[in-house]
Design a protein around this motif. Structure first.
Motif, PDB file in Angstrom:
ATOM      1  N   GLY A   1      90.380  78.010 -29.887  1.00 12.10           N
ATOM      2  CA  GLY A   1      90.899  77.827 -28.539  1.00 12.10           C
ATOM      3  C   GLY A   1      89.895  78.160 -27.464  1.00 12.10           C
ATOM      4  N   ARG A   2      88.789  78.790 -27.843  1.00  8.84           N
ATOM      5  CA  ARG A   2      87.739  79.102 -26.876  1.00  8.84           C
ATOM      6  C   ARG A   2      86.996  77.828 -26.492  1.00  8.84           C
ATOM      7  NH1 ARG A   2      83.692  84.031 -27.866  1.00  8.84           N
ATOM      8  NH2 ARG A   2      85.453  85.065 -26.837  1.00  8.84           N
ATOM      9  N   VAL A   3      86.533  77.791 -25.231  1.00  8.14           N
ATOM     10  CA  VAL A   3      85.728  76.676 -24.747  1.00  8.14           C
ATOM     11  C   VAL A   3      84.315  77.187 -24.484  1.00  8.14           C
ATOM     12  CG1 VAL A   3      85.569  74.784 -23.092  1.00  8.14           C
ATOM     13  CG2 VAL A   3      87.791  75.802 -23.600  1.00  8.14           C
ATOM     14  N   ILE A   4      83.325  76.452 -24.979  1.00  8.86           N
ATOM     15  CA  ILE A   4      81.925  76.773 -24.736  1.00  8.86           C
ATOM     16  C   ILE A   4      81.304  75.622 -23.952  1.00  8.86           C
ATOM     17  CG2 ILE A   4      79.697  77.324 -25.759  1.00  8.86           C
ATOM     18  CD1 ILE A   4      81.679  79.455 -26.359  1.00  8.86           C
ATOM     19  N   THR A   5      80.514  75.949 -22.939  1.00 10.57           N
ATOM     20  CA  THR A   5      79.807  74.927 -22.175  1.00 10.57           C
ATOM     21  C   THR A   5      78.318  75.266 -22.136  1.00 10.57           C
ATOM     22  OG1 THR A   5      80.270  76.125 -20.122  1.00 10.57           O
ATOM     23  CG2 THR A   5      81.761  74.327 -20.698  1.00 10.57           C
ATOM     24  N   SER A   6      77.501  74.215 -22.126  1.00 11.72           N
ATOM     25  CA  SER A   6      76.054  74.396 -21.980  1.00 11.72           C
ATOM     26  C   SER A   6      75.563  73.446 -20.909  1.00 11.72           C
ATOM     27  CB  SER A   6      75.338  74.129 -23.308  1.00 11.72           C
ATOM     28  OG  SER A   6      75.438  72.759 -23.667  1.00 11.72           O
ATOM     29  N   GLY A   7      74.379  73.760 -20.348  1.00 13.00           N
ATOM     30  CA  GLY A   7      73.893  72.894 -19.287  1.00 13.00           C
ATOM     31  C   GLY A   7      72.549  73.299 -18.743  1.00 13.00           C
ATOM     32  N   ALA A   8      72.318  72.926 -17.483  1.00 11.52           N
ATOM     33  CA  ALA A   8      71.026  73.112 -16.842  1.00 11.52           C
ATOM     34  C   ALA A   8      70.760  74.575 -16.536  1.00 11.52           C
ATOM     35  CB  ALA A   8      70.976  72.283 -15.557  1.00 11.52           C
ATOM     36  N   GLU A   9      69.466  74.900 -16.437  1.00 10.37           N
ATOM     37  CA  GLU A   9      69.005  76.228 -16.053  1.00 10.37           C
ATOM     38  C   GLU A   9      69.626  77.325 -16.912  1.00 10.37           C
ATOM     39  OE1 GLU A   9      69.772  76.394 -11.853  1.00 10.37           O
ATOM     40  OE2 GLU A   9      67.900  75.353 -11.393  1.00 10.37           O
ATOM     41  N   GLY A  10      69.661  77.077 -18.221  1.00 12.36           N
ATOM     42  CA  GLY A  10      70.123  78.083 -19.164  1.00 12.36           C
ATOM     43  C   GLY A  10      71.613  78.325 -19.176  1.00 12.36           C
ATOM     44  N   TRP A  11      72.387  77.409 -18.588  1.00 11.74           N
ATOM     45  CA  TRP A  11      73.844  77.589 -18.541  1.00 11.74           C
ATOM     46  C   TRP A  11      74.409  77.645 -19.958  1.00 11.74           C
ATOM     47  CZ3 TRP A  11      77.592  77.282 -14.403  1.00 11.74           C
ATOM     48  CH2 TRP A  11      78.913  77.211 -14.837  1.00 11.74           C
ATOM     49  N   LEU A  12      75.093  78.720 -20.272  1.00 13.88           N
ATOM     50  CA  LEU A  12      75.771  78.892 -21.555  1.00 13.88           C
ATOM     51  C   LEU A  12      76.905  79.877 -21.322  1.00 13.88           C
ATOM     52  CD1 LEU A  12      75.414  77.708 -24.384  1.00 13.88           C
ATOM     53  CD2 LEU A  12      73.949  79.630 -24.961  1.00 13.88           C
ATOM     54  N   LYS A  13      78.137  79.350 -21.182  1.00 16.29           N
ATOM     55  CA  LYS A  13      79.269  80.190 -20.807  1.00 16.29           C
ATOM     56  C   LYS A  13      80.472  79.900 -21.699  1.00 16.29           C
ATOM     57  CE  LYS A  13      77.756  80.479 -15.983  1.00 16.29           C
ATOM     58  NZ  LYS A  13      77.240  81.844 -16.041  1.00 16.29           N
ATOM     59  N   LYS A  14      81.406  80.864 -21.730  1.00 12.82           N
ATOM     60  CA  LYS A  14      82.597  80.761 -22.567  1.00 12.82           C
ATOM     61  C   LYS A  14      83.845  80.989 -21.723  1.00 12.82           C
ATOM     62  CE  LYS A  14      82.336  85.669 -23.823  1.00 12.82           C
ATOM     63  NZ  LYS A  14      82.182  86.670 -24.904  1.00 12.82           N
ATOM     64  N   SER A  15      84.944  80.409 -22.193  1.00 10.13           N
ATOM     65  CA  SER A  15      86.234  80.598 -21.526  1.00 10.13           C
ATOM     66  C   SER A  15      87.321  80.755 -22.570  1.00 10.13           C
ATOM     67  CB  SER A  15      86.562  79.408 -20.622  1.00 10.13           C
ATOM     68  OG  SER A  15      87.877  79.527 -20.099  1.00 10.13           O
ATOM     69  N   ASP A  16      88.171  81.749 -22.381  1.00 10.43           N
ATOM     70  CA  ASP A  16      89.340  81.949 -23.238  1.00 10.43           C
ATOM     71  C   ASP A  16      90.628  81.714 -22.458  1.00 10.43           C
ATOM     72  OD1 ASP A  16      87.958  82.730 -25.649  1.00 10.43           O
ATOM     73  OD2 ASP A  16      87.459  84.599 -24.620  1.00 10.43           O
ATOM     74  N   SER A  17      90.509  80.977 -21.350  1.00 11.77           N
ATOM     75  CA  SER A  17      91.673  80.732 -20.487  1.00 11.77           C
ATOM     76  C   SER A  17      91.783  79.249 -20.146  1.00 11.77           C
ATOM     77  CB  SER A  17      91.559  81.571 -19.209  1.00 11.77           C
ATOM     78  OG  SER A  17      90.369  81.237 -18.513  1.00 11.77           O
ATOM     79  N   PHE A  18      91.448  78.407 -21.118  1.00 10.87           N
ATOM     80  CA  PHE A  18      91.530  76.947 -20.933  1.00 10.87           C
ATOM     81  C   PHE A  18      90.638  76.462 -19.800  1.00 10.87           C
ATOM     82  CE2 PHE A  18      95.729  78.446 -22.421  1.00 10.87           C
ATOM     83  CZ  PHE A  18      95.705  77.921 -23.705  1.00 10.87           C
ATOM     84  N   GLY A  19      89.560  77.195 -19.533  1.00 11.85           N
ATOM     85  CA  GLY A  19      88.608  76.788 -18.517  1.00 11.85           C
ATOM     86  C   GLY A  19      88.867  77.321 -17.130  1.00 11.85           C
ATOM     87  N   LYS A  20      89.902  78.128 -16.947  1.00  7.57           N
ATOM     88  CA  LYS A  20      90.222  78.626 -15.610  1.00  7.57           C
ATOM     89  C   LYS A  20      89.290  79.744 -15.170  1.00  7.57           C
ATOM     90  CE  LYS A  20      95.103  77.406 -16.184  1.00  7.57           C
ATOM     91  NZ  LYS A  20      96.481  77.923 -16.315  1.00  7.57           N
ATOM     92  N   SER A  21      88.794  80.535 -16.111  1.00 13.45           N
ATOM     93  CA  SER A  21      87.814  81.578 -15.815  1.00 13.45           C
ATOM     94  C   SER A  21      86.750  81.563 -16.905  1.00 13.45           C
ATOM     95  CB  SER A  21      88.489  82.957 -15.732  1.00 13.45           C
ATOM     96  OG  SER A  21      89.104  83.284 -16.976  1.00 13.45           O
ATOM     97  N   TRP A  22      85.548  82.014 -16.540  1.00 12.30           N
ATOM     98  CA  TRP A  22      84.398  81.878 -17.435  1.00 12.30           C
ATOM     99  C   TRP A  22      83.590  83.165 -17.463  1.00 12.30           C
ATOM    100  CZ3 TRP A  22      83.589  77.342 -20.186  1.00 12.30           C
ATOM    101  CH2 TRP A  22      84.416  76.267 -19.821  1.00 12.30           C
TER     102      TRP A  22
END
Length: 698
Positions: A388-409
């Protein structure tokens, strides 16, 4: 330390937004009270927040910024999105009528919003302009709202913000500040090179000679002495008294970015981290350099009897010595603060800024009570894990997780840097391994649900590992890092170690996919090149007829068929596992960026200028389906019998009939949305790129 130009990001944003402003916008009728948001709606998680306000009674905090976002809170920590009537234009200022409690917000493209329920719901009002409206004030003595903006835009409302009329006779310069001085019954408007005044409620205007060729950066009323104060971009203080205007130096040549006062002391700040204090109405100043950062705002907290300032690079200082001594408040945050809200009832102040960065400080002991990291960046890839966790990656070292369906990171534990562009993010289900990779040739690996990441590959030179995508075989857990340009790498041990593949990269390779049944790995790229491998290490090259770049790829498990596409509407099919290829008629010359196989073997192709092609006969024929938008469209997402496609300029379109027709959704942003993903039950959807937009309960 982080610095920025004195004109600030907001000023640059306003200037850019004003390009192409219409001179004669269409007429509209006054808006009625907005209806509540539907139970399911898209909303932006990470706007930049520029303006803030505490309600007249101090019970409600409000903040506003990009994407038409207005939020309200009781404590500065838990925030709720207000209903802004599907506005997606940036909000630059909001103020409250001290008599009626009515709230007005103004913003880009002539936006005026009005609320009568403490900021929970906002109705659009007619402004008769499409220029940015940047500042707002309420004149208590005249019971009139005043608003100003780009290219001499000046408006007033005498019926508490319902109807607005133009104020004529001013300059065509940008109007940057507006203030009503109740003690002298004067309206002041600061333009780029002078200050305009009216003492008859806007019937006649004249300039203040002392302010000619000066750029005013702030205007405020010093009530204890019935004096009007203004600061300039050249380090000066202007005072208006009953006997006229005076000019006093603060620090010659410095851009004075903020000004605040209590009953006895003036505190001014500059764009390069200086703070100046005066206890004699600006006759003399004591200066102190705090850092090299831009100081965006200063407030006086009357209950705590402290000054607080905030600015770029998460600058946050508190003074309980009347501005003479300052304590740095470390928050572990890094982005810019733009605005401060003092909450007098509980001795706290909340700082807000870029990417919705937030910090709430208790002024009883100057301690940090709550922080939220900035979510400013660009997301290139999303992975919704089985947990159920969401992981995102992206520019400038972006690597974040969310356990709230993407509402907070939250930031993960990873040694990424601003030079790392993590374009691709993949999950290996058997080993429960996550991999993220991209230029300049870096790959990170996680075995603990994305909490911690180890760098497992770093190319010696950036040109040797420009990884566009990671290709994964979920059965054998082979991973290929597709380089373009550079050398392709592959891993046979879930990404722990990497070898250089035997492949020809003289033509750049852009994208790839796997046939999960046969294990065939396919890569496509420049000059109609197709490369094929069975193990990720040894590749065989095929050059199709033509010289188009190929970028789109999908495999249909229903018919065991490969489809690839790209430049000039190029479209190819292989029914023998990529050994031979047949050119298809796409009936378009537009670039095909994405191909997708949906349920029941429906095929969709998306591309530039709103292109959508659809086939329900395994690619024999393709039909151009109107999308309703003109910008480049991204890869389709199928979730809960709905197909979603995102695009540039914040577009989200949906189809509930298998792609035969499309509806434009209100995404509440005009920023690019690169990717979309859905939870396993399809109840939650995230679109991300320059903004993060979530669908679900508001």
């Amino acid at each position: 330390m982080k610095t920025r130009h004195p004109k600030r990001k907001l000023a640059l944003l306003i200037a850019a937004l004003c390009l192409g402003c219409e001179k004669s916008p269409p007429q509209a009728t006054p808006a009625q009270h907005a209806s509540p948001l539907p139970s399911k709606a898209f909303h932006v998680v990470n706007p930049n927040l520029y303006a803030s306000l505490a309600s007249n009674d101090g019970s409600t905090l409000l903040t506003a910024g990009t994407d038409g976002i207005i939020k309200y809170s009781r404590d500065g920590q838990l925030w709720h999105n207000a209903n802004t009537s599907n506005t997606q234009h940036a909000i630059f200022d909001l103020q409250q009528n001290s008599h009626t409690g009515t709230l007005i917000a103004v913003g880009d493209f002539g936006t005026i919003l009005r609320s009568t329920d403490e900021g929970k719901h906002w109705a659009k009002q007619t402004s008769d302009t499409t220029r940015p409206i940047t500042r707002l004030t309420y004149s208590r003595f005249a019971k009139t709202w005043l608003a100003v903006g780009a290219e001499g835009t000046a408006l007033k409302s005498v019926d508490d913000g319902i109807n607005w009329q133009k104020i004529d006779g001013l300059t065509l310069q940008a109007l940057q500040k507006v203030q009503s001085i109740d003690a002298t019954k004067t309206w002041l408007i600061a333009a780029e090179q002078n200050v305009w005044l009216s003492t008859d409620q806007g019937l006649h205007w004249h300039t203040a000679p002392i302010a000619n060729n000066l750029s005013v950066t702030s205007i405020t009323s010093f009530s204890p002495k019935n004096i009007t104060l203004a600061t300039t971009s050249n380090g000066e203080l202007l005072l208006q008294t009953n006997s006229g205007w005076l000019k006093k130096p603060i620090s010659r040549g410095k851009y004075i970015s903020a000004l605040a006062h209590n009953n006895s002391t003036l505190v001014a700040a500059s764009s390069d981290g200086w703070v100046f204090t005066s206890e004699n109405l600006g006759d003399t100043w004591i200066g102190r350099k705090l850092n090299d950062n831009y100081i965006a705002t200063i407030v006086w907290h009357p209950t705590a009897q402290k000054f607080v300032l905030a600015g770029s690079g998460a600058t946050l200082f508190v003074s309980d010595q009347n501005g003479l001594d300052w304590q740095n408040i470390p928050t572990a945050l890094t982005d810019d603060f733009e605005t401060l809200i003092p909450l007098e009832n509980n001795n706290t102040v909340t700082a807000l800024g870029i990417g919705s960065q937030t910090a709430t400080i208790s002024l009883q002991d100057n301690s940090v009570r709550h922080t939220q990291q900035s979510l400013s960046g660009f997301v290139h890839s999303i992975n919704w894990l089985p947990s159920g966790r969401v992981i995102t990656s992206g520019a400038e070292g972006w690597l974040k997780k969310s356990d709230s369906f993407g509402k907070s990171w939250e930031q993960v534990l990873a040694s990424t840097s601003n030079s790392d562009y993590l374009f691709s993010l993949k999950y290996l289900p058997q080993s429960k391994t996550l991999l993220a990779g991209g230029p300049p040739g870096v790959i990170f690996r996680s075995e603990d649900n994305g909490d911690t990441w180890e760098k497992v590959l770093e190319a010696e030179e950036a040109s040797d590992g420009h990884f566009h995508t990671l290709i994964t075989d979920p059965k054998r857990e082979i991973v290929v890092a597709l380089a373009s340009p550079g050398r392709v790498r592959y891993s046979l041990d879930t990404g722990k170690t990497w070898e250089i593949a035997n492949t020809d990269t003289s033509s750049h390779l852009y994208n790839g996919e796997v046939n999960p049944e046969t294990g065939t790995i396919l890569a496509v790229g420049q000059n109609s090149v197709v490369q094929r491998s069975q193990d990720g290490g040894l590749w065989h090259k095929t050059e199709l007829l033509g010289s188009e770049s190929l970028q789109a790829i999908t495999f249909s498990p229903y018919t065991n068929t490969w489809f690839i596409g790209g430049e000039g509407g190029a479209l190819w099919r292989s029914e023998d596992d990529a050994k031979t290829w047949q050119r298809l008629d796409s009936k378009t010359l537009r670039y095909i960026y994405n191909l997708a196989t949906l349920k029941n073997n429906t095929l969709l192709a998306t591309g530039n200028k709103g292109l959508i092609l659809r086939s329900d006969d395994n690619g024999d024929s393709w039909h151009n389906v109107p999308s309703g938008v003109e910008e480049n469209l991204r890869a389709p997402l199928e979730a809960n019998n709905t197909i979603y496609i995102s695009g540039r300029n914040g577009s989200i379109i949906t189809s509930i009939d298998g792609g035969k027709s499309w509806q434009i959704e209100a995404s509440h942003t005009a920023e690019s949305l690169r990717v979309m993903a859905a939870s396993s039950d399809s109840k939650h959807v995230i679109a991300a790129g320059r903004r993060i937009v979530v669908m679900g309960e508001n």
